[in-house]
Structures are given as C-alpha cells and as structure tokens.
Design an enzyme around this catalytic site. Structure first.
Site, PDB file in Angstrom:
ATOM      1  N   SER A 190       0.864  -1.182   0.000  1.00 15.64           N
ATOM      2  CA  SER A 190       0.000   0.000   0.000  1.00 15.64           C
ATOM      3  C   SER A 190       0.890   1.218   0.000  1.00 15.64           C
ATOM      4  O   SER A 190       1.976   1.199   0.592  1.00 15.64           O
ATOM      5  CB  SER A 190      -0.890   0.058   1.239  1.00 15.64           C
ATOM      6  OG  SER A 190      -2.002  -0.774   1.107  1.00 15.64           O
TER       7      SER A 190
ATOM      8  N   CYS B  90      -6.110  18.465  -8.652  1.00 21.12           N
ATOM      9  CA  CYS B  90      -6.800  19.726  -8.892  1.00 21.12           C
ATOM     10  C   CYS B  90      -5.889  20.544  -9.799  1.00 21.12           C
ATOM     11  O   CYS B  90      -4.712  20.246  -9.941  1.00 21.12           O
ATOM     12  CB  CYS B  90      -7.105  20.448  -7.585  1.00 21.12           C
ATOM     13  SG  CYS B  90      -5.657  20.784  -6.581  1.00 21.12           S
TER      14      CYS B  90
ATOM     15  N   GLU C 215      -0.861  18.791  -6.080  1.00 25.70           N
ATOM     16  CA  GLU C 215      -2.201  18.800  -6.676  1.00 25.70           C
ATOM     17  C   GLU C 215      -3.155  17.839  -5.962  1.00 25.70           C
ATOM     18  O   GLU C 215      -4.323  17.813  -6.268  1.00 25.70           O
ATOM     19  CB  GLU C 215      -2.117  18.422  -8.166  1.00 25.70           C
ATOM     20  CG  GLU C 215      -1.255  19.347  -8.994  1.00 25.70           C
ATOM     21  CD  GLU C 215       0.253  19.041  -8.907  1.00 25.70           C
ATOM     22  OE1 GLU C 215       1.017  19.818  -9.510  1.00 25.70           O
ATOM     23  OE2 GLU C 215       0.658  18.059  -8.256  1.00 25.70           O
ATOM     24  N   SER C 216      -2.714  17.013  -5.041  1.00 30.02           N
ATOM     25  CA  SER C 216      -3.468  16.132  -4.149  1.00 30.02           C
ATOM     26  C   SER C 216      -2.720  14.826  -3.919  1.00 30.02           C
ATOM     27  O   SER C 216      -1.777  14.806  -3.159  1.00 30.02           O
ATOM     28  CB  SER C 216      -4.904  15.870  -4.591  1.00 30.02           C
ATOM     29  OG  SER C 216      -5.622  15.282  -3.506  1.00 30.02           O
TER      30      SER C 216
ATOM     31  N   HIS D 261      -3.193   0.024  -3.551  1.00 26.05           N
ATOM     32  CA  HIS D 261      -3.128  -1.172  -2.706  1.00 26.05           C
ATOM     33  C   HIS D 261      -3.080  -2.356  -3.662  1.00 26.05           C
ATOM     34  O   HIS D 261      -3.867  -2.410  -4.612  1.00 26.05           O
ATOM     35  CB  HIS D 261      -4.318  -1.300  -1.757  1.00 26.05           C
ATOM     36  CG  HIS D 261      -4.125  -2.430  -0.801  1.00 26.05           C
ATOM     37  ND1 HIS D 261      -3.341  -2.312   0.333  1.00 26.05           N
ATOM     38  CD2 HIS D 261      -4.546  -3.709  -0.824  1.00 26.05           C
ATOM     39  CE1 HIS D 261      -3.321  -3.474   0.965  1.00 26.05           C
ATOM     40  NE2 HIS D 261      -4.049  -4.339   0.282  1.00 26.05           N
TER      41      HIS D 261
END
Length: 141
Positions: A55, A83, A62-63, A68
């Site tokens: 994971s 974004c 931008e985020s 996983h």
C-alpha cells in the site's frame, strides 16, 4: 461547469504478481506515474505487508496518488486525485497500468467539488466516464 478536481479510480487486473509484491518497484512506478502526470511530488509513504501486498501514497501538490496491491490475485486498486489544469491523471494511470503489466483496466473518472445548484457552499461529485479496456482495446458492455 467548474470543478475543484478530477478523481480517477482504477482497477488493474492480470498484473505481474512479482511487480505488485515488490515494494521498491511499486513505489518507483507510482513516483514516476506522478511525474508522467506533470505533478509536483511532495512526499511518499509505502508499506509492504506480510506475507504479500503493498500500500502506498504519493502526496503531490495537486493532491495524491494511492495504491493497494493483491499480488495473489494479480490485482491492484489505484486512484489519482488532482486539482488544477496542469496535471493529467489519465496519463498517470496509463503509465502505472503498463508497468504493472495489466491485461484489464477499469477506469472511472469522477468530477469532484461541483457546487450543487441552488445550494451555495455545498459541494458534490459526478461520474464523468467509466471505461473498460482489455489488452489495450476498449470493451463495450
């Protein structure tokens, strides 16, 4: 219609289990996926599970990109949320799917941060597109 972001939810199947279980390779693939999307990387955090699976998250300005893996099934769940207009989350997902040697890809794009009409300051989301690809060819269901 103005949105605050694009969220790509991707299921990749038929992947190489050895790649999906290799912490360093998964981390490098996600790191390079962020770069392929033209994103600015801030941090990486990954973990290898016993007996198998990885994971991780790549935090970008931008985020994020996250994953996983289930090597025993040749499957991984990924998402990319961005974004701004300079990043291309589809490119990140295509790159990752190629490196995991996926034979089937199910991609869903969600528009995030849509202001709900008549409800100023209340935001929601909308599914923009879902696509199934097998061996590089779109599957019509």
């Amino acid at each position: 219609m103005r949105t605050e972001g694009r969220h790509m939810v991707v299921e990749v199947s038929g992947c190489n289990p050895d790649v999906l279980n290799d912490l360093d390779r998964v981390k490098e693939i996600l790191r390079e996926s962020a770069l392929q999307a033209n994103a600015e990387i801030l941090e990486l955090a990954f973990h290898h599970f016993t007996p198998q699976g990885v994971s991780g998250v790549v935090v970008i300005s931008e985020s994020h990109l996250s994953i996983h893996t289930w090597p025993e099934y040749g499957y991984a769940a990924l998402d990319v949320y961005t974004c701004g207009e300079k990043t291309d989350p589809w490119r990140a997902m295509e790159y990752a799917a190629e490196k995991f040697e996926a034979t089937t890809i199910v991609k869903t794009e969600i528009a995030r941060g849509l202001e709900i009409e008549g409800r100023p300051g209340v935001y929601g989301h909308s599914v923009v597109e879902t696509e199934v690809m097998r061996d590089g060819v779109a599957v019509v269901s």
